[in-house]
Design an enzyme around this catalytic site. Structure first.
Site, mmCIF file in Angstrom:
data_model
loop_
_atom_site.group_PDB
_atom_site.id
_atom_site.type_symbol
_atom_site.label_atom_id
_atom_site.label_comp_id
_atom_site.label_asym_id
_atom_site.label_seq_id
_atom_site.Cartn_x
_atom_site.Cartn_y
_atom_site.Cartn_z
ATOM 1 N N GLY A 182 -5.221 3.318 -7.903
ATOM 2 C CA GLY A 182 -5.395 3.573 -9.339
ATOM 3 C C GLY A 182 -4.649 4.794 -9.841
ATOM 4 O O GLY A 182 -4.929 5.298 -10.930
ATOM 5 N N ASP A 220 0.828 -1.209 0.000
ATOM 6 C CA ASP A 220 0.000 0.000 0.000
ATOM 7 C C ASP A 220 0.866 1.265 0.000
ATOM 8 O O ASP A 220 1.658 1.475 0.920
ATOM 9 C CB ASP A 220 -0.879 -0.070 1.264
ATOM 10 N N ASP A 263 -10.701 3.763 -1.546
ATOM 11 C CA ASP A 263 -11.308 2.689 -0.741
ATOM 12 C C ASP A 263 -12.823 2.581 -0.928
ATOM 13 O O ASP A 263 -13.532 3.582 -0.924
ATOM 14 C CB ASP A 263 -11.042 2.938 0.753
HETATM 15 C C1 GLA Z 1 -5.683 1.908 2.684
HETATM 16 C C2 GLA Z 1 -6.128 0.784 1.767
HETATM 17 C C3 GLA Z 1 -7.164 -0.055 2.499
HETATM 18 C C4 GLA Z 1 -6.547 -0.609 3.769
HETATM 19 C C5 GLA Z 1 -6.029 0.520 4.633
HETATM 20 C C6 GLA Z 1 -5.239 0.002 5.818
HETATM 21 O O1 GLA Z 1 -6.709 2.808 2.953
HETATM 22 O O2 GLA Z 1 -6.634 1.285 0.571
HETATM 23 O O3 GLA Z 1 -7.613 -1.099 1.658
HETATM 24 O O4 GLA Z 1 -5.519 -1.493 3.434
HETATM 25 O O5 GLA Z 1 -5.182 1.380 3.901
HETATM 26 O O6 GLA Z 1 -4.678 0.997 6.583
#
Ligand code: GLA
Length: 506
Positions: A309, A270, A330
């Site tokens: 994205g 991430d 998200d």
């Molecule tokens: C981001 C990701 C989520 C999740 C959180 C965890 O927002 O996009 O899917 O993994 O971090 O902190």
């Protein structure tokens, strides 16, 4: 002439003033302040402040973000600082308010400018502690060889949507049990993925450790494997994850080796903290070292890119060894969020193929804020999109109707079609959309989606979707029944926020 006594008292007065001034200057905001929160106090925020009269400067390292203070007002009795940072093309701002209370700095921020102040208590720590790491230039680009995994979109479960930071070893074991006992495993779900908040500190050799919620990751992996399932984990190319825990920055090879030694089968990686050190244009290069490192372990580990994205990831995701890449921000458990994301994927269809998938985020099916009809839209749409099917609900307590949605094998078969072609929108009329996904053997999956809240009659004209004649085999995949079709069109009633999902074959 002044008397001896009044001279003495003047001197005393002066001395008192000097002492007071000294005390006041010691009690300014200057210094390195730390707040710890999260599991084991592992989420640390640092306020490195310098007060010069009415001006406060410095930096703020808060969870995944690193700000420079650009505005300030007030003093020890009540101050406000504004931190700014560049985040891709946007400038991100944060306002902290605080005051000095004895040896503590009480400091907090508001989510909304008129919302409540969530106050934290910071303590002084030595200068330099929590200093933001220096930027390592991104590596030169080259193509990471394909790992040969995820020939069909990955299927499994992830902890974030339902549990967020409340995930722990016991929960993961119970979810693995439920994956088997509920029939999810037999339906094709295999990965049990732990999202953010499992991370501990690094040991003296720099090895990442787990926090108290996960006492023994290797034993947990062995347990999950004993059920015939696979275990996934989460990290960031930045110094911190989104929730503020330790990321893999500068430790990519070491972390990949640790994951492999634990028996990890899937990594979600991430962007988060990396935004402080790199531009969006550098993302491609920044995702490359972990792709390489995972491959170098020799263990098959699915590589899932999570960077919302940005930077047209679908164009370079496969080149860094990525098996899937998030295409949006998200998802939330709401019709609007799900529909905005799902129906917004049309243009990405050309980029999906076996081994490399667009990921419109994890499923919210069963989390409670959508109707079963809406969850059927979620499942149908994700299957037409050849999207990863990563359940995000509590598998230990699924209602029969949620089980039916998540385990509809006829729908799963659409998602898992071996040709791996992503479907597209073929028509849109008001709130009604028809989507088609080509399947192996010349068949088609056909989604008649009604985005309006009222039910609607929808009509497919076979010629419009490239069929020369009425399909001989037409099956309704939610009704589990064959449908008779005659003539050049087929009409049916689609409930509000609903779908009729068909499989058409000659
Ligand atoms: C981001 C990701 C989520 C999740 C959180 C965890 O927002 O996009 O899917 O993994 O971090 O902190």
């Amino acid at each position: 002439m002044l008397s001896g006594v009044s001279m003495k008292s003047r001197w005393l007065h002066l001395l008192l003033l000097v002492l007071l001034a000294g005390l006041c200057s010691a009690a300014d905001l200057s210094g390195n302040w730390m707040v710890s929160s999260g599991t084991d106090g592992l989420v640390r925020s640092y306020f490195n402040l310098k007060q010069e009269g009415a001006r406060i400067t410095g930096t703020i390292r808060a969870t995944q973000f690193y700000y420079t203070i650009t505005e300030s007002t007030g003093d020890t009795d009540g101050f406000k600082v504004t931190g700014t940072m560049q985040d891709g093309k946007n400038q991100r701002r944060v306002v902290y308010e605080g005051k000095l209370v004895g040896e503590e700095l009480h400091i907090g921020t508001r989510r909304r400018f008129d919302g409540p102040l969530s106050e934290l208590v910071a303590h002084r720590v030595p200068a330099g502690e929590g200093a933001y790491p220096a930027r390592v230039p991104p590596p030169a680009l080259h193509k990471v060889p394909d790992n040969g995994l995820a020939k069909t979109p990955p299927m499994g479960w992830n902890s974030w949507n339902k549990f967020a930071s409340r995930v722990d070893d016991a929960t993961v074991r119970e979810i693995a049990d439920a994956m088997v006992s509920s029939g999810m495993k037999d339906a094709g779900y295999v990965y049990i993925n732990i999202d953010d908040t499992w991370e501990g500190d690094r040991d003296a050799q720099g090895n990442i450790q787990t926090n108290k919620k996960f006492p023994d990751m290797k034993a947990l992996a062995a347990y999950v494997h004993s059920k015939g399932l696979k275990l996934g984990i989460y990290s960031s190319p930045g110094p911190n994850t989104c929730a503020g825990y330790e990321g893999s920055y500068g430790h990519e090879q070491q972390d990949a080796r640790t994951y492999a030694a634990w028996g990890i089968d899937y990594l979600k990686y991430d962007w988060c903290g990396a935004r402080n050190l790199y531009t969006n244009e550098e993302m491609h290069a920044v995702y490359q070292p972990m792709g390489e490192a995972l491959l170098a372990t020799g263990r098959p580990i699915v590589y899932s890119l999570c960077q919302y994205g940005l930077s047209d990831v679908w164009k370079w995701g496969p080149e860094v060894g990525g098996n899937l890449w998030r295409t949006t921000g998200d998802i939330r458990d709401s019709w609007d969020s799900m529909a905005r994301i799902g129906f917004g994927q049309d243009e990405l269809a050309p980029w999906a193929r076996p081994g490399h998938w667009n990921d419109p985020d994890m499923l919210e099916i069963g989390n409670g804020a959508m109707t079963d009809t809406e969850y059927k839209v979620h499942m149908s749409l994700w299957s037409i999109l050849a999207a990863p099917l990563i359940a995000g609900n509590d598998l230990r307590s699924m209602t029969p109707s949620i089980k039916e949605v998540l385990m509809n094998r006829e729908v799963i078969a659409i998602d898992q079609d071996r040709e791996g072609k992503q479907g597209k929108r073929v028509s849109k009329s008001g709130d009604q959309e028809i989507w088609v996904r080509p399947l192996s053997g010349g068949a088609l999956a056909l989604g008649l989606f009604n985005r309006s809240a009222e039910s609607a009659t929808m009509t497919v004209t076979w010629a419009d979707i490239g069929l020369k004649k009425t399909p001989r085999h037409l099956r309704d995949l939610w009704a589990h029944s064959n449908v008779e079709a005659h003539g050049p069109t087929y009409s049916t009633t689609v409930p509000g926020h609903g779908v009729v999902l068909l499989r058409a074959g000659q």
